[in-house]
Design an enzyme around this catalytic site. Structure first.
Site, PDB file in Angstrom:
ATOM      1  N   ASP A   1      44.140  45.441  33.411  1.00 48.55           N
ATOM      2  CA  ASP A   1      43.852  45.562  34.813  1.00 48.55           C
ATOM      3  C   ASP A   1      43.538  46.995  35.354  1.00 48.55           C
ATOM      4  O   ASP A   1      43.368  46.972  36.631  1.00 48.55           O
ATOM      5  CB  ASP A   1      44.823  44.929  35.596  1.00 48.55           C
TER       6      ASP A   1
ATOM      7  N   CYS B   1      44.819  20.411  39.931  1.00 52.82           N
ATOM      8  CA  CYS B   1      44.522  21.355  40.657  1.00 52.82           C
ATOM      9  C   CYS B   1      44.887  20.926  41.899  1.00 52.82           C
ATOM     10  O   CYS B   1      43.755  20.136  42.373  1.00 52.82           O
ATOM     11  CB  CYS B   1      43.231  22.326  40.690  1.00 52.82           C
TER      12      CYS B   1
HETATM   13  C1  B12 Z   1      40.327  38.340  39.217  1.00 52.49           C
HETATM   14  C2  B12 Z   1      41.501  37.700  38.632  1.00 52.49           C
HETATM   15  C3  B12 Z   1      41.912  36.728  39.153  1.00 52.49           C
HETATM   16  C4  B12 Z   1      41.556  35.869  40.302  1.00 52.49           C
HETATM   17  C5  B12 Z   1      40.365  34.968  39.943  1.00 52.49           C
HETATM   18  C6  B12 Z   1      40.702  34.041  38.510  1.00 52.49           C
HETATM   19  C7  B12 Z   1      39.257  33.913  37.727  1.00 52.49           C
HETATM   20  N1  B12 Z   1      39.320  32.975  37.034  1.00 52.49           N
HETATM   21  O1  B12 Z   1      38.461  34.521  37.606  1.00 52.49           O
HETATM   22  C8  B12 Z   1      42.638  35.145  40.711  1.00 52.49           C
HETATM   23  C9  B12 Z   1      43.503  35.792  41.697  1.00 52.49           C
HETATM   24  C10 B12 Z   1      42.520  33.752  41.112  1.00 52.49           C
HETATM   25  C11 B12 Z   1      43.442  34.814  39.447  1.00 52.49           C
HETATM   26  C12 B12 Z   1      44.483  34.020  38.895  1.00 52.49           C
HETATM   27  C13 B12 Z   1      45.054  34.041  37.850  1.00 52.49           C
HETATM   28  N2  B12 Z   1      45.076  34.873  36.927  1.00 52.49           N
HETATM   29 CO1  B12 Z   1      44.078  36.367  37.171  1.00 52.49          CO
HETATM   30  N3  B12 Z   1      42.970  37.833  36.585  1.00 52.49           N
HETATM   31  C14 B12 Z   1      41.783  38.139  37.222  1.00 52.49           C
HETATM   32  C15 B12 Z   1      41.166  39.488  36.596  1.00 52.49           C
HETATM   33  C16 B12 Z   1      41.728  40.793  37.315  1.00 52.49           C
HETATM   34  C17 B12 Z   1      39.506  39.286  36.340  1.00 52.49           C
HETATM   35  C18 B12 Z   1      39.013  37.882  36.006  1.00 52.49           C
HETATM   36  C19 B12 Z   1      37.535  37.830  35.914  1.00 52.49           C
HETATM   37  O2  B12 Z   1      36.928  38.602  35.324  1.00 52.49           O
HETATM   38  N4  B12 Z   1      37.049  36.721  36.745  1.00 52.49           N
HETATM   39  C20 B12 Z   1      35.480  36.672  36.913  1.00 52.49           C
HETATM   40  C21 B12 Z   1      35.180  35.379  36.312  1.00 52.49           C
HETATM   41  C22 B12 Z   1      33.709  35.391  36.223  1.00 52.49           C
HETATM   42  O3  B12 Z   1      35.563  35.084  35.140  1.00 52.49           O
HETATM   43  P1  B12 Z   1      35.697  33.567  34.549  1.00 52.49           P
HETATM   44  O4  B12 Z   1      36.719  32.825  35.162  1.00 52.49           O
HETATM   45  O5  B12 Z   1      36.728  34.224  33.193  1.00 52.49           O
HETATM   46  O6  B12 Z   1      34.467  33.092  34.207  1.00 52.49           O
HETATM   47  C23 B12 Z   1      33.981  32.174  33.407  1.00 52.49           C
HETATM   48  C24 B12 Z   1      33.776  30.849  33.753  1.00 52.49           C
HETATM   49  O7  B12 Z   1      34.008  31.009  35.473  1.00 52.49           O
HETATM   50  C25 B12 Z   1      32.640  30.556  33.473  1.00 52.49           C
HETATM   51  N5  B12 Z   1      31.400  30.484  34.476  1.00 52.49           N
HETATM   52  C26 B12 Z   1      31.325  31.213  35.670  1.00 52.49           C
HETATM   53  N6  B12 Z   1      29.940  30.883  36.110  1.00 52.49           N
HETATM   54  C27 B12 Z   1      29.391  30.320  35.546  1.00 52.49           C
HETATM   55  C28 B12 Z   1      28.170  29.685  35.686  1.00 52.49           C
HETATM   56  C29 B12 Z   1      27.916  28.485  34.783  1.00 52.49           C
HETATM   57  C30 B12 Z   1      26.658  27.891  34.813  1.00 52.49           C
HETATM   58  C31 B12 Z   1      28.659  28.323  33.525  1.00 52.49           C
HETATM   59  C32 B12 Z   1      28.146  27.621  32.320  1.00 52.49           C
HETATM   60  C33 B12 Z   1      29.917  28.924  33.273  1.00 52.49           C
HETATM   61  C34 B12 Z   1      30.246  29.913  34.300  1.00 52.49           C
HETATM   62  O8  B12 Z   1      32.027  31.640  32.791  1.00 52.49           O
HETATM   63  C35 B12 Z   1      32.561  32.921  33.016  1.00 52.49           C
HETATM   64  C36 B12 Z   1      32.736  33.638  31.630  1.00 52.49           C
HETATM   65  O9  B12 Z   1      33.415  33.095  30.773  1.00 52.49           O
HETATM   66  C37 B12 Z   1      41.645  39.234  34.843  1.00 52.49           C
HETATM   67  C38 B12 Z   1      42.077  40.787  34.416  1.00 52.49           C
HETATM   68  C39 B12 Z   1      40.663  41.209  33.872  1.00 52.49           C
HETATM   69  N7  B12 Z   1      40.563  42.382  34.201  1.00 52.49           N
HETATM   70  O10 B12 Z   1      40.094  40.551  33.232  1.00 52.49           O
HETATM   71  C40 B12 Z   1      43.111  38.381  35.395  1.00 52.49           C
HETATM   72  C41 B12 Z   1      43.535  37.663  34.455  1.00 52.49           C
HETATM   73  C42 B12 Z   1      42.303  36.736  34.031  1.00 52.49           C
HETATM   74  N8  B12 Z   1      44.715  36.648  35.018  1.00 52.49           N
HETATM   75  C43 B12 Z   1      45.297  36.269  34.516  1.00 52.49           C
HETATM   76  C44 B12 Z   1      46.317  35.369  34.932  1.00 52.49           C
HETATM   77  C45 B12 Z   1      47.681  35.222  33.939  1.00 52.49           C
HETATM   78  C46 B12 Z   1      46.019  34.631  36.031  1.00 52.49           C
HETATM   79  C47 B12 Z   1      46.816  33.546  36.609  1.00 52.49           C
HETATM   80  C48 B12 Z   1      47.397  32.422  35.481  1.00 52.49           C
HETATM   81  C49 B12 Z   1      48.260  33.981  37.534  1.00 52.49           C
HETATM   82  C50 B12 Z   1      49.067  32.796  38.010  1.00 52.49           C
HETATM   83  N9  B12 Z   1      49.979  32.308  37.371  1.00 52.49           N
HETATM   84  O11 B12 Z   1      48.858  32.572  39.188  1.00 52.49           O
HETATM   85  C51 B12 Z   1      46.142  32.712  37.519  1.00 52.49           C
HETATM   86  C52 B12 Z   1      45.243  31.663  36.758  1.00 52.49           C
HETATM   87  C53 B12 Z   1      43.962  31.265  37.613  1.00 52.49           C
HETATM   88  C54 B12 Z   1      43.010  30.388  36.718  1.00 52.49           C
HETATM   89  N10 B12 Z   1      43.147  29.295  36.365  1.00 52.49           N
HETATM   90  O12 B12 Z   1      41.975  31.069  35.952  1.00 52.49           O
HETATM   91  C55 B12 Z   1      45.242  36.700  32.921  1.00 52.49           C
HETATM   92  C56 B12 Z   1      44.845  35.459  31.950  1.00 52.49           C
HETATM   93  C57 B12 Z   1      45.612  35.360  30.815  1.00 52.49           C
HETATM   94  C58 B12 Z   1      44.936  34.280  29.836  1.00 52.49           C
HETATM   95  N11 B12 Z   1      45.743  33.893  28.974  1.00 52.49           N
HETATM   96  O13 B12 Z   1      43.884  33.601  30.205  1.00 52.49           O
HETATM   97  C59 B12 Z   1      44.313  38.088  33.058  1.00 52.49           C
HETATM   98  C60 B12 Z   1      43.398  38.112  31.959  1.00 52.49           C
HETATM   99  C61 B12 Z   1      45.196  39.151  33.276  1.00 52.49           C
HETATM  100  C62 B12 Z   1      46.098  39.767  32.302  1.00 52.49           C
HETATM  101  N12 B12 Z   1      45.534  40.930  32.162  1.00 52.49           N
HETATM  102  O14 B12 Z   1      46.328  39.073  31.546  1.00 52.49           O
HETATM  103  N13 B12 Z   1      43.175  35.795  38.463  1.00 52.49           N
HETATM  104  S1  SF4 Z   2      46.100  24.873  39.574  1.00 55.81           S
HETATM  105 FE1  SF4 Z   2      44.203  25.161  40.880  1.00 55.81          FE
HETATM  106  S2  SF4 Z   2      45.300  26.293  42.534  1.00 55.81           S
HETATM  107 FE2  SF4 Z   2      46.862  26.481  40.718  1.00 55.81          FE
HETATM  108  S3  SF4 Z   2      46.094  28.317  39.578  1.00 55.81           S
HETATM  109 FE3  SF4 Z   2      45.037  26.731  38.723  1.00 55.81          FE
HETATM  110  S4  SF4 Z   2      43.103  26.775  39.649  1.00 55.81           S
HETATM  111 FE4  SF4 Z   2      44.449  27.966  40.947  1.00 55.81          FE
END
Ligand code: B12
Ligand code: SF4
Ligand code: SF4
Length: 361
Positions: free
Chosen positions: A128, A193
């Site tokens: 991060d 969720c």
């Molecule tokens: C911003 C962030 C958040 C945000 C947004 C979450 C998110 N899903 O992006 C918030 C604050 C909500 C959050 C919550 C959590 N987070 Co967080 N978060 C991050 C952070 C800083 C960046 C993540 C990121 O790049 N998101 C951007 C989006 C685009 O990424 P994505 O969801 O992976 O996107 C994919 C899909 O959405 C899909 N997609 C998107 N658009 C589209 C469109 C189409 C057409 C298709 C097909 C697919 C698709 O493809 C994307 C790429 O694979 C990372 C650390 C890091 N630097 O990577 C930690 C990280 C992801 N978080 C982590 C954790 C632990 C959590 C929580 C579990 C914490 C908790 N218990 O409350 C929750 C889990 C929520 C969840 N279900 O994801 C861990 C994950 C560990 C793991 N085993 O996966 C990380 C890696 C931190 C770490 N260093 O360990 N987080």
């Molecule tokens: S259950 Fe829903 S609200 Fe809770 S961490 Fe997962 S996506 Fe976020």
């Protein structure tokens, strides 16, 4: 050098798995990252708006980097740990993982530098700390598949781990086996969720996610979210707790450290008073990220919507103690958001006090 890496990780009990991702090509989900931010699913998180190209092509950040070494650190407590009246994400029930990551990264740099001397290596750690797409890099390094809950899931360990890693100019021959997707026909996370933040498999709208609202957001939590926040006051584990890959591996998880944590509404509210000791009690834990005021806001909301109110309603004594504490907080707080939540919670408790005192026959 591969041997030096293997030796190093073999001596790291906090590390469950590690792997290497080549940086030759941009990450496969680069376009999705752009779309995600473009459509506002990042809830305006400023740190997610910047340097998107670097996130999916780390060589734009560090042109000398050839590989990324990723590792998965065990979270300090199992999913579903009993945290009393309120729920706290299990990753936060212990030391802040950024501190563990820093310790491991420092030791890795020392170990590799010594093992490879006189050859010089370049090394830049992350957890991060840089704009890095950590879960996608982790997937490339063979640490798991991207689940429908958006988390990285490992077949042996589930998703109860945090990610960190380092970029290096070393040419590493540690082939990664891309993880197969084992979600199959399951939709347990999407169904569970409470706010429908997971609007499609693997796609998350952060502006609906309880994790975003309870940790990152500093302002008012909208009513349609707070009504569904159940008892969560820091983060949310629901979409991981219901995952069969975590259920299966629960027995391997470390026991809950349960170190002197507040458990009741009275204990939480006392700790969150000005000068109540919040900073020193939660030093070096992730809870400091939310800050005292946001945590107080969350506790007040959970007191109305979570399970503790139901419990407290059974004990009229508790309710009047709570009411006194809320009065004291209203006198000493000046933040309009906290004051608003205090008033709403006070009203809700007063009505449950009255109905507990005068039960309908
Ligand atoms: C911003 C962030 C958040 C945000 C947004 C979450 C998110 N899903 O992006 C918030 C604050 C909500 C959050 C919550 C959590 N987070 Co967080 N978060 C991050 C952070 C800083 C960046 C993540 C990121 O790049 N998101 C951007 C989006 C685009 O990424 P994505 O969801 O992976 O996107 C994919 C899909 O959405 C899909 N997609 C998107 N658009 C589209 C469109 C189409 C057409 C298709 C097909 C697919 C698709 O493809 C994307 C790429 O694979 C990372 C650390 C890091 N630097 O990577 C930690 C990280 C992801 N978080 C982590 C954790 C632990 C959590 C929580 C579990 C914490 C908790 N218990 O409350 C929750 C889990 C929520 C969840 N279900 O994801 C861990 C994950 C560990 C793991 N085993 O996966 C990380 C890696 C931190 C770490 N260093 O360990 N987080
Ligand atoms: S259950 Fe829903 S609200 Fe809770 S961490 Fe997962 S996506 Fe976020
Ligand atoms: S709950 Fe089911 S669909 Fe969701 S991540 Fe786990 S296995 Fe995949």
């Amino acid at each position: 050098m591969e041997t030096a890496l293997r030796e190093f990780f073999a001596g790291q009990p906090e590390v469950m798995e590690w792997g290497v991702a080549s940086l030759e090509k941009p990450l496969p989900n680069a376009a999705n990252l752009q779309a995600w931010v473009g459509q506002g699913f990042h809830a305006g998180l400023p740190y997610m708006e910047n340097r998107l190209e670097e996130r999916s092509s780390p060589t734009l950040l560090f042109p000398w980097a050839r590989n990324a070494v990723l590792f998965a650190m065990r979270q300090p407590a199992p999913f579903g740990s009993d945290t009393g009246d309120f729920r706290v994400a299990s990753y936060a029930l212990g030391e802040d993982y950024h501190l563990a990551a820093r310790r491991i990264l420092k030791a890795a740099q020392v170990h590799l530098t010594r093992a490879l001397a006189p050859e010089e290596i370049r090394f830049e750690g992350f957890s991060d700390t840089w704009p890095v797409f950590e879960r996608d890099l982790g997937a490339e390094a063979g640490l798991g598949w991207r689940g429908k809950n958006a988390c990285l899931i490992h077949r042996r360990h589930g998703s109860g781990f945090l990610l960190a890693g380092f970029f290096t100019d070393l040419d590493l021959n540690v082939p990664a086996t891309p993880a197969q997707d084992f979600c199959g026909g399951c939709t347990a996370c999407l169904d569970a969720c409470p706010t429908d933040a997971l609007f499609e498999p693997g796609r998350l709208d952060a502006s609906k996610c309880l994790s975003y609202w309870t940790i990152e957001a500093k302002g008012d939590i909208p009513a349609d979210i707070s009504e569904k926040s159940e008892a969560w006051i820091f983060g949310c584990d629901i979409c991981q707790d219901v995952c069969p890959w975590n259920r299966k591996h629960k027995k391997d998880a470390p026991p809950d450290p349960a170190e002197n944590r507040p458990r009741t509404a009275l204990e939480w509210l006392s700790l969150l008073r000005r000068g109540g000791g919040f900073q020193s009690r939660f030093k070096n834990t992730p809870l400091l990220r939310a800050g005292r005021r946001s945590l107080l806001r969350n506790v007040l909301i959970a007191l109305r919507h979570g399970r503790s109110e139901a419990r407290a309603a059974e004990k009229i004594g508790d309710l009047s103690d709570l009411s006194d504490l809320l009065d004291a907080l209203s006198r000493e707080e000046d933040d309009p958001i906290v004051l608003r939540e205090l008033r709403r919670t006070h009203e809700a408790l007063a009505s449950s006090y009255l109905s507990a005192k005068n039960p309908t026959p």
